[in-house]
Enzyme design. Structure first.
Site, PDB file in Angstrom:
ATOM      1  N   GLU A  39     -37.033 -70.904  31.972  1.00 54.41           N
ATOM      2  CA  GLU A  39     -37.403 -69.496  32.212  1.00 54.41           C
ATOM      3  C   GLU A  39     -38.168 -69.055  30.982  1.00 54.41           C
ATOM      4  O   GLU A  39     -37.572 -68.786  29.940  1.00 54.41           O
ATOM      5  CB  GLU A  39     -36.143 -68.633  32.367  1.00 54.41           C
ATOM      6  N   CYS A  49     -39.109 -60.519  29.285  1.00 54.98           N
ATOM      7  CA  CYS A  49     -40.072 -61.458  29.881  1.00 54.98           C
ATOM      8  C   CYS A  49     -40.739 -60.828  31.092  1.00 54.98           C
ATOM      9  O   CYS A  49     -41.906 -61.069  31.361  1.00 54.98           O
ATOM     10  CB  CYS A  49     -39.350 -62.738  30.277  1.00 54.98           C
TER      11      CYS A  49
HETATM   12  P1  NAP Z   1     -37.858 -68.549  21.437  1.00 49.39           P
HETATM   13  O1  NAP Z   1     -38.299 -68.384  20.047  1.00 49.39           O
HETATM   14  O2  NAP Z   1     -38.542 -69.531  22.287  1.00 49.39           O
HETATM   15  O3  NAP Z   1     -36.287 -68.868  21.371  1.00 49.39           O
HETATM   16  C1  NAP Z   1     -35.500 -69.040  22.511  1.00 49.39           C
HETATM   17  C2  NAP Z   1     -34.397 -70.018  22.216  1.00 49.39           C
HETATM   18  O4  NAP Z   1     -34.970 -71.312  22.032  1.00 49.39           O
HETATM   19  C3  NAP Z   1     -33.648 -69.725  20.917  1.00 49.39           C
HETATM   20  O5  NAP Z   1     -32.319 -70.121  21.060  1.00 49.39           O
HETATM   21  C4  NAP Z   1     -34.367 -70.604  19.913  1.00 49.39           C
HETATM   22  O6  NAP Z   1     -33.579 -70.910  18.797  1.00 49.39           O
HETATM   23  C5  NAP Z   1     -34.654 -71.821  20.748  1.00 49.39           C
HETATM   24  N1  NAP Z   1     -35.812 -72.599  20.322  1.00 49.39           N
HETATM   25  C6  NAP Z   1     -36.990 -72.143  19.855  1.00 49.39           C
HETATM   26  N2  NAP Z   1     -37.829 -73.172  19.629  1.00 49.39           N
HETATM   27  C7  NAP Z   1     -37.158 -74.303  19.970  1.00 49.39           C
HETATM   28  C8  NAP Z   1     -37.485 -75.686  19.960  1.00 49.39           C
HETATM   29  N3  NAP Z   1     -38.674 -76.128  19.558  1.00 49.39           N
HETATM   30  N4  NAP Z   1     -36.543 -76.558  20.364  1.00 49.39           N
HETATM   31  C9  NAP Z   1     -35.334 -76.146  20.781  1.00 49.39           C
HETATM   32  N5  NAP Z   1     -34.977 -74.856  20.810  1.00 49.39           N
HETATM   33  C10 NAP Z   1     -35.869 -73.934  20.422  1.00 49.39           C
HETATM   34  O7  NAP Z   1     -37.909 -67.192  22.239  1.00 49.39           O
HETATM   35  P2  NAP Z   1     -37.349 -65.787  21.796  1.00 49.39           P
HETATM   36  O8  NAP Z   1     -38.261 -65.234  20.763  1.00 49.39           O
HETATM   37  O9  NAP Z   1     -35.906 -65.889  21.467  1.00 49.39           O
HETATM   38  O10 NAP Z   1     -37.470 -64.969  23.168  1.00 49.39           O
HETATM   39  C11 NAP Z   1     -38.648 -64.433  23.588  1.00 49.39           C
HETATM   40  C12 NAP Z   1     -39.351 -65.295  24.604  1.00 49.39           C
HETATM   41  O11 NAP Z   1     -38.454 -65.618  25.657  1.00 49.39           O
HETATM   42  C13 NAP Z   1     -40.494 -64.567  25.259  1.00 49.39           C
HETATM   43  O12 NAP Z   1     -41.573 -65.423  25.413  1.00 49.39           O
HETATM   44  C14 NAP Z   1     -39.919 -64.148  26.598  1.00 49.39           C
HETATM   45  O13 NAP Z   1     -40.880 -63.900  27.579  1.00 49.39           O
HETATM   46  C15 NAP Z   1     -39.064 -65.321  26.910  1.00 49.39           C
HETATM   47  N6  NAP Z   1     -38.025 -64.951  27.882  1.00 49.39           N
HETATM   48  C16 NAP Z   1     -38.121 -65.430  29.152  1.00 49.39           C
HETATM   49  C17 NAP Z   1     -37.196 -65.047  30.118  1.00 49.39           C
HETATM   50  C18 NAP Z   1     -37.280 -65.537  31.540  1.00 49.39           C
HETATM   51  O14 NAP Z   1     -36.307 -65.412  32.253  1.00 49.39           O
HETATM   52  N7  NAP Z   1     -38.376 -66.107  31.974  1.00 49.39           N
HETATM   53  C19 NAP Z   1     -36.171 -64.191  29.775  1.00 49.39           C
HETATM   54  C20 NAP Z   1     -36.101 -63.717  28.468  1.00 49.39           C
HETATM   55  C21 NAP Z   1     -37.034 -64.116  27.534  1.00 49.39           C
HETATM   56  P3  NAP Z   1     -33.835 -70.165  17.374  1.00 49.39           P
HETATM   57  O15 NAP Z   1     -33.563 -68.736  17.577  1.00 49.39           O
HETATM   58  O16 NAP Z   1     -32.863 -70.853  16.470  1.00 49.39           O
HETATM   59  O17 NAP Z   1     -35.271 -70.451  17.037  1.00 49.39           O
END
Ligand code: NAP
Length: 454
Positions: A227, A261
């Site tokens: 997601e 998102c």
């Molecule tokens: P993020 O930086 O991608 O982080 C999300 C999760 O993934 C965190 O637990 C993060 O850990 C982990 N993570 C990041 N990079 C990783 C990697 N290379 N390998 C493994 N794990 C990794 O996203 P965010 O800033 O928390 O959230 C915002 C994003 O989420 C936006 O793009 C939003 O649109 C999307 N989102 C999508 C949905 C949906 O249902 N489609 C819902 C909510 C949010 P760390 O915090 O330790 O880096």
């Protein structure tokens, strides 16, 4: 060490020791061991724990909302609503999981043939900070009801929320180690995915994180549900109820300080009604009262982290440099904390961050188009495909656009896109694949087993 930092003040609230590699190994092995028993429990046994969890959530909603407010800036009122939604999700799956996973009989030449849904084992969830409880619960409720166990790697800035979830699962009376939180950095996720006891991964987060996790999971042939990000288009047609549409659009853009998102991100307005809509929309966006998320007057808190606020501002600056015009906001306020004002950009064109990228904060891109056909073309002119909305008095036409013409996973007519336990949720294109919620969500981490008896 993981740190909770209050984004409204910049102050450290608490520090959490991370789990060592050995500690992670021990937790995964324990959740896997628990699965050996959990998979054979009855639905009514699981449902009773899930109902308890819903009760625990409701009884602690004020406290949990305050925790979100100080860890990631969510306004307390929105936090309370988020916890209520989690409780609803638990109740929904407690009630329906059994019927969703009933055997499906299929007529063949055999004496009996049917599909049986069997749990896979321990599932890894990698989750974001923006809805620190709901994102986890919409995974947790169907996953545990299906007879799987789970480990959570939550976002690094919400360790308090992550620990609270583990604690509540225990409080609800689930067996020990049915659900555990791993306090780890994202670079440790690879080893967790590769662990033989982890059977699949659910990631909610940014598109780059999704690509990285999917590549690792793919290399060991483990299933993923992804997601990811979105740049949801909201189309305003010439026959829309403009004032009402503007209100809904502003609500969707500013909810959770724009960090959703499925927030409305690009507003595509047909020329004839462009000026009138923009006036209403600017009025609505301007009404936000931003400040301390714990203050009951506040309608919009700070963004979750200063670095994210600064990145968003850079996207605004770069869009303005290439020709976008600021209608509202666009300046970092002179105050402490990760605040950013409601902002509207117009004259937004391809090649600008405000057109091409996800704006994960309270910034709206308004795009003028000639007609409905161009509106649909612009709406689909994005790498993302999560949600979309169309505003029109002609419901038949709105439905035709929603069902057949917009390339997204969820499309709403005359309302903003929201998740609902009863309806599948997810995206296409770089917004990810797989579905959460409803009957579709609970079947993602099941072995769809064919049984034939001759
Ligand atoms: P993020 O930086 O991608 O982080 C999300 C999760 O993934 C965190 O637990 C993060 O850990 C982990 N993570 C990041 N990079 C990783 C990697 N290379 N390998 C493994 N794990 C990794 O996203 P965010 O800033 O928390 O959230 C915002 C994003 O989420 C936006 O793009 C939003 O649109 C999307 N989102 C999508 C949905 C949906 O249902 N489609 C819902 C909510 C949010 P760390 O915090 O330790 O880096």
């Amino acid at each position: 060490m993981l740190k909770s930092v209050n984004p409204a003040t910049g102050k450290i609230i608490e520090s959490y020791e991370t789990h060592s590699e050995k500690g992670v190994e021990k937790i995964i092995n324990s959740t896997n061991k628990t699965w050996q028993q959990w998979k054979s429990t009855s639905f009514s046994q699981r449902a009773s724990c899930m109902q308890n969890l819903s009760t625990v959530l409701r009884s602690r909603k004020e406290e949990l909302a305050r925790l979100m407010a100080i860890e990631m800036g969510k306004v307390v009122k929105e936090g309370v609503a988020e916890i209520e939604k989690c409780a609803w999700g638990c109740e929904y799956y407690a009630q329906y999981a059994e019927s969703f996973l009933e055997n499906e009989h299929i007529e063949t030449e055999a004496f009996r043939s049917y599909i049986s849904y069997q749990p896979l084992g321990t599932i890894l969830a990698v989750m974001p900070w923006n809805f620190p409880f709901w994102q986890v619960f919409r995974f947790l409720a169907p996953t545990l009801m299906a007879g799987n166990t789970a480990v959570l790697k939550h976002a690094s800035n919400v360790p308090g929320c992550a620990m609270a979830i583990e604690e509540m699962v225990r409080e609800a009376g689930f067996p020990e180690n049915v659900f555990r939180t791993l306090l780890i950095a994202s670079k440790q996720v690879e080893n967790v995915i590769r662990h033989p006891a982890i059977k699949a991964v659910s990631l909610t987060g940014s598109t780059p994180a999704g690509k990285s996790v999917a590549a690792i999971a793919g290399s060991v042939l483990k299933k993923c549900v992804l997601e990811l990000g979105g740049s949801d288009p909201y189309i305003i047609l010439e026959d829309a109820e403009l004032e009402k549409a503007a209100k809904i659009c502003a609500t969707s853009r500013l909810l959770n300080a724009g960090q959703s998102c499925i927030a409305a991100k690009r507003f595509i307005v047909v020329g004839e009604v462009y000026t009138e809509f923009l006036e209403y929309f600017a009025q609505e966006m301007n009404q936000a009262i931003f400040g301390d998320p714990c203050d009951s007057e506040t309608t919009m808190g700070p963004m979750a982290r200063k670095d994210l606020r600064n990145e968003l501002h850079q996207q605004v600056v770069n869009s303005v440099k290439t020709g976008a015009e600021i209608v509202l906001g666009g300046e970092i306020p002179n105050r402490k904390g990760a605040f950013y004002p409601p902002t509207i950009l117009e004259n937004v064109k391809p090649g600008m961050p405000a057109y091409d990228e996800e704006l994960f904060g309270p910034v709206a891109s308004v795009i003028r188009v000639k007609n409905e056909a161009e509106a649909i073309k612009v709406a689909n002119d994005t790498e993302f495909g999560l949600g979309a909305a169309v505003f029109t008095r002609d419901l038949k036409n709105g439905e035709k656009i929603a069902e057949n013409l917009l390339e997204v996973g969820c499309c709403f007519v005359n309302d903003f896109v929201k998740s609902d336990p009863r309806l599948p949720f997810g995206g296409i294109k770089t917004s990810g694949y797989g579905r959460e919620l409803s009957t579709h969500g609970i079947k993602e981490f099941m072995n769809v087993k064919t049984v034939v008896v001759k």
